[in-house]
Design an enzyme around this catalytic site. Structure first.
Site, short mmCIF file in Angstrom:
data_model
loop_
_atom_site.label_atom_id
_atom_site.label_comp_id
_atom_site.label_asym_id
_atom_site.label_seq_id
_atom_site.Cartn_x
_atom_site.Cartn_y
_atom_site.Cartn_z
N LYS A 126 0.86 -1.19 0.00
CA LYS A 126 0.00 0.00 0.00
C LYS A 126 0.89 1.22 0.00
O LYS A 126 2.03 1.16 0.48
CB LYS A 126 -0.87 0.01 1.26
CG LYS A 126 -2.10 0.87 1.14
CD LYS A 126 -3.25 0.17 0.43
CE LYS A 126 -4.38 1.12 0.13
NZ LYS A 126 -5.55 0.44 -0.41
N ASP A 166 -6.96 4.36 -4.64
CA ASP A 166 -7.63 4.21 -3.33
C ASP A 166 -8.24 5.58 -3.05
O ASP A 166 -8.45 6.37 -4.00
CB ASP A 166 -6.62 3.79 -2.25
CG ASP A 166 -7.30 3.39 -0.93
OD1 ASP A 166 -7.91 2.32 -0.87
OD2 ASP A 166 -7.24 4.17 0.05
#
Ligand code: NDP
Length: 444
Positions: A126, A166
């Site tokens: 991430k 995201d």
């Protein structure tokens, strides 16, 4: 002290300033306790849990960018490469002022298990930045993305680490990031997913997380003798996940009466008008007050409140820890029968426990929102074979993956005597796959 408790104590001591990461690790380790206890010697010998909770590496960098008035700003950029036991690191980039290392570590950790559940060969990672795209011009967003990729390009690649979108990173940002990677490396490779359809993107990727959430919900409801038809649903968020969750829920016969953004929320008793919502959020990038202006029958409220609306099913699709114990109590009192997470960790540990104890069906984001990353992996496959699949083909694969995840987590929970505990089922099934691959590949 048990192995799980020992490692939890170490994690708490080493990461005390990262509450979201502690929360995610606690949830996972507590729910795989039964598996760890049964294999303690084998796992201890190779320090499996200690390695599982420590990212492979964290890259942090400075991102200087210039606004439209010529002022220079400095943001912090990150990539957390958490675990690549089952495939290249894969996970989104988040641009939001709240981003710091602890948020990205929690998201990267969750991603490891989520990606394992998809059955596809992708590891977990991430990244992101504390940059806030709200109120920035396209040119400012482009310059920021170019500056971000000018550092990140050294660490990513189609077989190495493949980021995606995201919160705060959608098609526009992915396009700018991809353009800069191509410019710097002079190579055309699928090192990002969520790309535009004219340059390697996959059909259905935009819809995938929201649609996937609903396919998953359909299957869990079926396993429990329920269905969405004529049900009332509440959804939080008004971004990528929320919009396509609302769209698919309505296609499946539910009435969705709420959505929200970072300043307020909408109650629309006639059902959310998805076309209006898309225009407000995807085209105008405006606040939900614009939705209210276009739909006089709807109510707009400042602040938080989606969970106070009576519903059959609740789908949190905005951000972490947006549904707390008080919200859970209201949902239960109002007769809510299921909570299915579209966002990552939107429900606090206390709220999750309360919902489960009160007979509410509950599935964690790492299972129910895995459709986004699964379709990203399908985008990677299409890029590798230099082909584009039809929307029907991708949608059919997405559906089959999401039904499969629902069945897998249900079976895993049952195997360990916890029928209906889908949090345990998801963590156990994801862990088993990653643990096996890590052990097979030796200690490193
Ligand atoms: P978007 O940026 O498209 O939308 C996020 C939505 O949530 C926006 O409506 C935003 O409000 C709202 N929001 C964001 N932060 C807050 C906050 N702190 N408080 C209240 N509202 C907030 O993001 P996504 O839809 O992509 O992501 C939503 C969630 O789903 C995240 O948890 C993400 O990690 C998760 N997820 C996303 C995937 C994807 O494919 N995109 C895949 C799997 C999970 P505003 O409109 O005001 O900005």
């Amino acid at each position: 002290m048990s192995y799980v408790d020992e490692v939890l104590a170490q994690v708490q001591q080493k990461n005390a300033h990262e509450p979201e990461f502690l929360q995610a690790v606690t949830e996972v380790l507590e729910s795989i306790r039964v598996v760890v206890d049964a294999n303690e010697e084998k796992y201890r010998k190779v320090a499996l849990l200690e390695r599982l909770v420590e990212p492979d590496r964290i890259i942090t960098f400075r991102v200087p960018w210039t606004d439209d008035n010529g002022n220079v700003h400095v943001q912090r950029g990150y990539r957390v490469q958490f675990n690549n036991a089952i495939g290249p690191y894969k996970g989104g980039l988040r641009f939001h002022p709240s981003v710091y290392q602890g948020i990205l570590k929690f998201l990267g950790f969750e991603q490891v298990f989520k990606n394992a559940l998809t059955t596809l060969p992708i590891g977990g990672g991430k990244g992101g930045s504390d940059f806030d795209p709200h109120g920035k011009s396209d040119a400012e967003v482009m310059r920021f993305c170019q500056a971000f990729m000018t550092e990140l390009y050294k660490y990513v690649g189609a077989d190495r680490d493949v980021p995606a979108g995201d919160i705060g990173v959608g098609g526009r940002e992915v396009g700018y990031l991809f353009g800069q990677y191509k410019r710097i490396t002079d190579s055309y490779e699928g090192m990002l997913t969520g790309k535009g359809l004219t340059f390697g993107g996959s059909l259905i990727r935009t819809q995938a997380t929201g649609y996937g959430l609903l396919y998953h919900t359909e299957e869990i409801l079926k396993l429990n003798g329920q269905n969405l038809k004529d049900s009332v649903c509440v959804v939080s968020g008004a971004g990528n996940v929320a919009i396509y969750a609302i769209e698919k829920a309505q296609q499946l016969g539910a009435k969705v009466v709420t959505c929200s953004d970072s300043t307020g929320w909408i109650y629309d008793p006639d059902g959310i008008d998805v076309a209006v919502l898309k225009d407000v959020k995807e085209v105008k990038r405006a606040r939900l007050t614009e939705y209210k202006a276009a739909r006089p029958g709807a109510e707009y409220h400042e602040g938080k409140g989606v969970w106070t609306v009576k519903c059959d099913y609740a789908l949190p699709c905005a951000t972490q820890n947006e549904l707390d114990l008080e919200d859970a109590k209201v949902l239960v009192a109002n007769g809510c029968k299921g909570v299915f997470e579209g966002a990552n960790m939107p429900t606090t540990l206390e709220a999750t426990k309360y919902l489960q104890e009160n007979g509410v069906l509950f599935t964690p984001g790492k299972a129910s929102n895995a459709g986004g990353v699964a379709t990203s992996a399908l985008e990677m496959s299409q890029n590798s074979e230099r082909l584009s699949w039809s929307a029907e083909e991708v949608d059919a694969k997405l559906k089959s993956i999401m039904y499969g995840i629902a069945d897998t987590i249900s079976d895993a929970a049952e195997r360990y005597g916890m029928k209906g505990n889908y949090v345990a089922g998801a963590n156990i099934a994801g862990f088993e796959k990653v643990a096996e691959a890590m052990i097979a590949q030796g200690v490193y």
